[in-house]
Design a protein around this motif. Structure first.
Motif, PDB file in Angstrom:
ATOM      1  N   CYS A  23       6.404   4.680  18.896  1.00  0.00           N
ATOM      2  CA  CYS A  23       5.025   4.193  18.920  1.00  0.00           C
ATOM      3  C   CYS A  23       5.008   2.770  19.457  1.00  0.00           C
ATOM      4  O   CYS A  23       5.954   2.014  19.269  1.00  0.00           O
ATOM      5  CB  CYS A  23       4.391   4.230  17.526  1.00  0.00           C
ATOM      6  SG  CYS A  23       2.623   3.834  17.594  1.00  0.00           S
ATOM      7  N   PHE A  25       2.360   0.666  18.748  1.00  0.00           N
ATOM      8  CA  PHE A  25       1.602  -0.185  17.830  1.00  0.00           C
ATOM      9  C   PHE A  25       2.519  -0.570  16.655  1.00  0.00           C
ATOM     10  O   PHE A  25       3.593   0.011  16.477  1.00  0.00           O
ATOM     11  CB  PHE A  25       0.369   0.556  17.295  1.00  0.00           C
ATOM     12  CG  PHE A  25      -0.814   0.518  18.234  1.00  0.00           C
ATOM     13  CD1 PHE A  25      -0.663   0.254  19.580  1.00  0.00           C
ATOM     14  CD2 PHE A  25      -2.111   0.757  17.761  1.00  0.00           C
ATOM     15  CE1 PHE A  25      -1.755   0.224  20.449  1.00  0.00           C
ATOM     16  CE2 PHE A  25      -3.204   0.729  18.618  1.00  0.00           C
ATOM     17  CZ  PHE A  25      -3.031   0.473  19.962  1.00  0.00           C
ATOM     18  N   SER A  26       2.056  -1.513  15.872  1.00  0.00           N
ATOM     19  CA  SER A  26       2.857  -1.926  14.705  1.00  0.00           C
ATOM     20  C   SER A  26       1.923  -2.051  13.501  1.00  0.00           C
ATOM     21  O   SER A  26       1.757  -3.134  12.949  1.00  0.00           O
ATOM     22  CB  SER A  26       3.593  -3.237  15.001  1.00  0.00           C
ATOM     23  OG  SER A  26       2.728  -4.172  15.599  1.00  0.00           O
ATOM     24  N   CYS A  27       1.341  -0.920  13.127  1.00  0.00           N
ATOM     25  CA  CYS A  27       0.396  -0.928  12.003  1.00  0.00           C
ATOM     26  C   CYS A  27       1.114  -1.404  10.740  1.00  0.00           C
ATOM     27  O   CYS A  27       2.247  -0.986  10.459  1.00  0.00           O
ATOM     28  CB  CYS A  27      -0.182   0.465  11.798  1.00  0.00           C
ATOM     29  SG  CYS A  27      -1.073   1.041  13.257  1.00  0.00           S
ATOM     30  N   TYR A  29       0.887  -0.742   7.689  1.00  0.00           N
ATOM     31  CA  TYR A  29       1.248   0.244   6.673  1.00  0.00           C
ATOM     32  C   TYR A  29       2.262   1.267   7.179  1.00  0.00           C
ATOM     33  O   TYR A  29       2.676   2.149   6.437  1.00  0.00           O
ATOM     34  CB  TYR A  29      -0.001   0.987   6.175  1.00  0.00           C
ATOM     35  CG  TYR A  29      -0.825   1.581   7.291  1.00  0.00           C
ATOM     36  CD1 TYR A  29      -0.523   2.817   7.824  1.00  0.00           C
ATOM     37  CD2 TYR A  29      -1.903   0.881   7.818  1.00  0.00           C
ATOM     38  CE1 TYR A  29      -1.255   3.347   8.865  1.00  0.00           C
ATOM     39  CE2 TYR A  29      -2.659   1.409   8.859  1.00  0.00           C
ATOM     40  CZ  TYR A  29      -2.325   2.636   9.378  1.00  0.00           C
ATOM     41  OH  TYR A  29      -3.048   3.150  10.417  1.00  0.00           O
ATOM     42  N   CYS A  30       2.615   1.184   8.464  1.00  0.00           N
ATOM     43  CA  CYS A  30       3.454   2.229   9.060  1.00  0.00           C
ATOM     44  C   CYS A  30       4.722   1.641   9.689  1.00  0.00           C
ATOM     45  O   CYS A  30       5.833   1.939   9.256  1.00  0.00           O
ATOM     46  CB  CYS A  30       2.644   2.994  10.097  1.00  0.00           C
ATOM     47  SG  CYS A  30       3.542   4.267  10.985  1.00  0.00           S
ATOM     48  N   LEU A  31       4.543   0.820  10.724  1.00  0.00           N
ATOM     49  CA  LEU A  31       5.682   0.207  11.414  1.00  0.00           C
ATOM     50  C   LEU A  31       5.438  -1.293  11.520  1.00  0.00           C
ATOM     51  O   LEU A  31       5.192  -1.817  12.615  1.00  0.00           O
ATOM     52  CB  LEU A  31       5.823   0.808  12.823  1.00  0.00           C
ATOM     53  CG  LEU A  31       6.198   2.280  12.936  1.00  0.00           C
ATOM     54  CD1 LEU A  31       6.084   2.756  14.386  1.00  0.00           C
ATOM     55  CD2 LEU A  31       7.626   2.501  12.426  1.00  0.00           C
ATOM     56  N   GLY A  70       4.750   9.470  15.605  1.00  0.00           N
ATOM     57  CA  GLY A  70       4.630   8.403  16.603  1.00  0.00           C
ATOM     58  C   GLY A  70       3.338   8.467  17.419  1.00  0.00           C
ATOM     59  O   GLY A  70       2.327   8.914  16.922  1.00  0.00           O
ATOM     60  N   ASN A  99      -3.209   6.844  18.828  1.00  0.00           N
ATOM     61  CA  ASN A  99      -3.744   5.520  18.495  1.00  0.00           C
ATOM     62  C   ASN A  99      -4.779   5.076  19.533  1.00  0.00           C
ATOM     63  O   ASN A  99      -5.363   4.003  19.403  1.00  0.00           O
ATOM     64  CB  ASN A  99      -2.618   4.490  18.327  1.00  0.00           C
ATOM     65  CG  ASN A  99      -1.811   4.267  19.597  1.00  0.00           C
ATOM     66  OD1 ASN A  99      -2.280   4.535  20.703  1.00  0.00           O
ATOM     67  ND2 ASN A  99      -0.582   3.766  19.438  1.00  0.00           N
TER      68      ASN A  99
HETATM   69  S1  SF4 Z   1       0.065   4.457  12.194  1.00  0.00           S
HETATM   70 FE1  SF4 Z   1       0.197   5.536  14.144  1.00  0.00          FE
HETATM   71  S2  SF4 Z   1      -0.393   3.978  15.652  1.00  0.00           S
HETATM   72 FE2  SF4 Z   1       0.132   2.877  13.784  1.00  0.00          FE
HETATM   73  S3  SF4 Z   1       2.308   2.339  14.006  1.00  0.00           S
HETATM   74 FE3  SF4 Z   1       2.214   4.292  12.879  1.00  0.00          FE
HETATM   75  S4  SF4 Z   1       2.415   5.859  14.462  1.00  0.00           S
HETATM   76 FE4  SF4 Z   1       1.857   3.958  15.488  1.00  0.00          FE
END
Ligand code: SF4
Length: 274
Positions: A23, A25-27, A29-31, A70, A99
């Motif tokens: 991915c 992006f670097s959200c 809560y996720c990455l 991803g 995204n």
């Molecule tokens: S939530 Fe989706 S867009 Fe955001 S970092 Fe995770 S995989 Fe990527």
């Protein structure tokens, strides 16, 4: 015909297929630190292997496939994969979770290839909040892409927003404005606790049932679930063109309502390689 079912008698007409774990992006809560490839993993499945897999699942009753990641649009062959999924005998719906980074650029070709539904992550309608959560100042572009998808007649358009206390829990009035004239569904997703996010979870977890109470008090009414629907409880309101879905993983009936199989192309590659 053989039908895929589990020991609880649930059938699975809906397959979620992760086509990449990468991915951009670097959200938070996720990455939160951005994507880093795990060394040593075999490559994800190629388009031809995905085609075989989809035919096999369609042969045991799968009728809807969702391509996820991803970020699936990072795959250069995504349009080909959408076309293969749409051409699979038995498959009636092809959905994409994204995204939105390439929504404006690629949506027309995805739609022409057979995409029937799109879910786009938009965690806030405020530009600065969106950038803070995702690490990217792309909100305006993504919202324009969503409006274009509606104008172009994409059969189903949904927005996913993770509920985050202190980060986007003040966006409720903005969401109501957004939904008044747009015929799409916004899914509010309760943050899940994982083995690595305890601090983040304690700081930002916002209960989905709190939002559901607000909805009901404001006159939103629950609608019955479709057989191939995901786990969201959907609400409508006569004054709004849009719908609201609530995905509450801690609610009592969350698993009972689920009829999706989750498969990652990477995981299958590992098994096949082994
Ligand atoms: S939530 Fe989706 S867009 Fe955001 S970092 Fe995770 S995989 Fe990527």
């Amino acid at each position: 015909m053989a039908v895929l079912a589990d020991h609880y008698g649930r059938r699975f007409p809906y397959l979620r297929l992760s086509v990449t774990d990468a991915c951009n992006f670097s959200c938070s809560y996720c990455l939160p630190n951005g994507y880093r490839a795990i060394p040593g993993l075999p490559p994800t499945l190629g388009a031809g292997e995905i085609e075989r897999l989809l035919r096999a699942f369609a042969g045991v009753g799968m009728r809807k496939v969702r391509l996820t990641g991803g970020e699936p649009s990072l795959r250069k062959d995504l349009t080909t994969i959408i076309g293969l999924a749409a051409a699979t005998p038995g498959v009636e719906k092809v959905a994409l979770t994204t995204n939105g980074c390439l929504l404006r650029k690629r949506r027309a070709e995805w739609q022409a290839a057979g995409l029937t539904a799109i879910n786009v992550s938009v965690d806030a309608l405020d530009r600065e909040r969106f950038a803070r959560i995702t690490g990217h100042d792309r909100l305006d572009d993504i919202l324009r892409g969503l409006d274009e998808a509606l104008v172009a007649g994409m059969p189903a358009v949904k927005v996913n927003a993770v509920l985050l206390r202190g980060l986007n829990d003040d966006q409720w009035p903005a969401w109501l404005d957004y939904l008044r004239d747009r015929s799409l569904s916004v899914r509010f997703i309760e943050l899940m606790r994982t083995g690595t996010n305890l601090d983040y979870f304690q700081k930002h977890h916002y209960r989905a049932d709190s939002l559901e109470r607000l909805l009901q008090e404001a006159g939103w009414a629950a609608v019955p679930r479709a057989t191939d629907a995901g786990p969201a409880r959907e609400y409508t309101h006569p004054d709004y063109a849009g719908r609201i879905g609530i995905i509450a993983p801690y609610s009592r009936d969350f698993c009972a309502g689920c009829n999706r199989l989750r498969v990652t192309a990477a995981a299958i590659a590992v098994r096949w390689a082994g």
